[in-house]
Design a protein around this motif. Structure first.
Motif, PDB file in Angstrom:
ATOM      1  N   SER A   1       0.823  -0.957  -0.009  1.00  0.00           N
ATOM      2  CA  SER A   1      -0.046  -0.130   0.130  1.00  0.00           C
ATOM      3  C   SER A   1       0.971   1.256  -0.225  1.00  0.00           C
ATOM      4  O   SER A   1       0.533   2.293  -0.552  1.00  0.00           O
ATOM      5  N   GLY A   2       1.833   1.128   0.600  1.00  0.00           N
ATOM      6  CA  GLY A   2       2.913   2.310   0.602  1.00  0.00           C
ATOM      7  C   GLY A   2       3.500   2.691  -0.652  1.00  0.00           C
ATOM      8  O   GLY A   2       3.685   3.631  -1.174  1.00  0.00           O
ATOM      9  N   LYS A   3       3.811   1.520  -1.433  1.00  0.00           N
ATOM     10  CA  LYS A   3       4.027   1.577  -2.997  1.00  0.00           C
ATOM     11  C   LYS A   3       2.947   2.376  -3.982  1.00  0.00           C
ATOM     12  O   LYS A   3       3.470   2.971  -4.708  1.00  0.00           O
ATOM     13  N   TYR A   4       1.708   1.956  -3.467  1.00  0.00           N
ATOM     14  CA  TYR A   4       0.797   2.715  -4.380  1.00  0.00           C
ATOM     15  C   TYR A   4       0.579   3.979  -4.098  1.00  0.00           C
ATOM     16  O   TYR A   4       0.430   4.775  -4.993  1.00  0.00           O
ATOM     17  N   GLU A   5       0.745   4.269  -2.837  1.00  0.00           N
ATOM     18  CA  GLU A   5       0.732   5.921  -2.478  1.00  0.00           C
ATOM     19  C   GLU A   5       2.060   6.648  -3.104  1.00  0.00           C
ATOM     20  O   GLU A   5       1.618   7.558  -3.482  1.00  0.00           O
ATOM     21  N   ALA A   6       3.240   6.153  -3.155  1.00  0.00           N
ATOM     22  CA  ALA A   6       4.249   6.486  -3.648  1.00  0.00           C
ATOM     23  C   ALA A   6       4.037   6.824  -4.945  1.00  0.00           C
ATOM     24  O   ALA A   6       4.279   7.785  -5.840  1.00  0.00           O
TER      25      ALA A   6
ATOM     26  N   ARG B   1       1.181   6.851  -6.563  1.00  0.00           N
ATOM     27  CA  ARG B   1      -0.020   8.067  -6.681  1.00  0.00           C
ATOM     28  C   ARG B   1       0.615   9.268  -6.796  1.00  0.00           C
ATOM     29  O   ARG B   1       0.266  10.218  -7.446  1.00  0.00           O
ATOM     30  N   LYS B   2       1.430   9.491  -5.744  1.00  0.00           N
ATOM     31  CA  LYS B   2       1.997  10.713  -5.616  1.00  0.00           C
ATOM     32  C   LYS B   2       3.020  11.244  -6.894  1.00  0.00           C
ATOM     33  O   LYS B   2       2.886  12.580  -7.185  1.00  0.00           O
TER      34      LYS B   2
ATOM     35  N   GLU C   1      -5.697   3.297  -9.836  1.00  0.00           N
ATOM     36  CA  GLU C   1      -7.094   3.276  -8.960  1.00  0.00           C
ATOM     37  C   GLU C   1      -7.802   1.896  -9.248  1.00  0.00           C
ATOM     38  O   GLU C   1      -8.473   1.361  -8.475  1.00  0.00           O
TER      39      GLU C   1
ATOM     40  N   GLN D   1      -6.487  -0.862  -7.267  1.00  0.00           N
ATOM     41  CA  GLN D   1      -6.960  -0.871  -6.087  1.00  0.00           C
ATOM     42  C   GLN D   1      -8.729  -0.885  -5.682  1.00  0.00           C
ATOM     43  O   GLN D   1      -9.045  -0.467  -4.623  1.00  0.00           O
TER      44      GLN D   1
ATOM     45  N   ASN E   1     -10.854   0.857  -6.935  1.00  0.00           N
ATOM     46  CA  ASN E   1     -11.549   2.268  -6.918  1.00  0.00           C
ATOM     47  C   ASN E   1     -12.338   2.497  -8.323  1.00  0.00           C
ATOM     48  O   ASN E   1     -11.631   3.166  -9.131  1.00  0.00           O
TER      49      ASN E   1
END
Length: 70
Positions: free
Chosen positions: A3-8, A10-11, A34, A37, A39
């Motif tokens: 999940s941290g890699k997904y957030e990175a 995304r940023k 998205e 995940q 979404n």
């Protein structure tokens, strides 16, 4: 972890889009993120925007198909 890699990711995509809002590939890959995940509504919205600017974008076309066949 993941999940941290997904957030990175995304940023990074968002930063690219802020620098160049016309960068279709960054928007398409944000949509893919998205989708991964689950979404689906947000992914669909992004892919439709991508197709508005690039009607033959294969990433958006393919991934919209994936969403529609859910």
């Amino acid at each position: 972890a993941l999940s941290g890699k997904y957030e990175a990711a995304r940023k990074a995509f968002m930063a690219s889009i802020l620098i160049d809002p016309d960068l279709v590939i960054a928007r398409a890959e944000l949509g893919t993120l998205e989708l991964i995940q689950a979404n689906y509504d947000e992914a669909q919205k992004i892919f439709l925007q991508v197709l508005h600017d690039d009607p033959e974008n294969r990433i958006a076309l393919h991934n919209l198909g994936v969403i529609y066949f859910q």
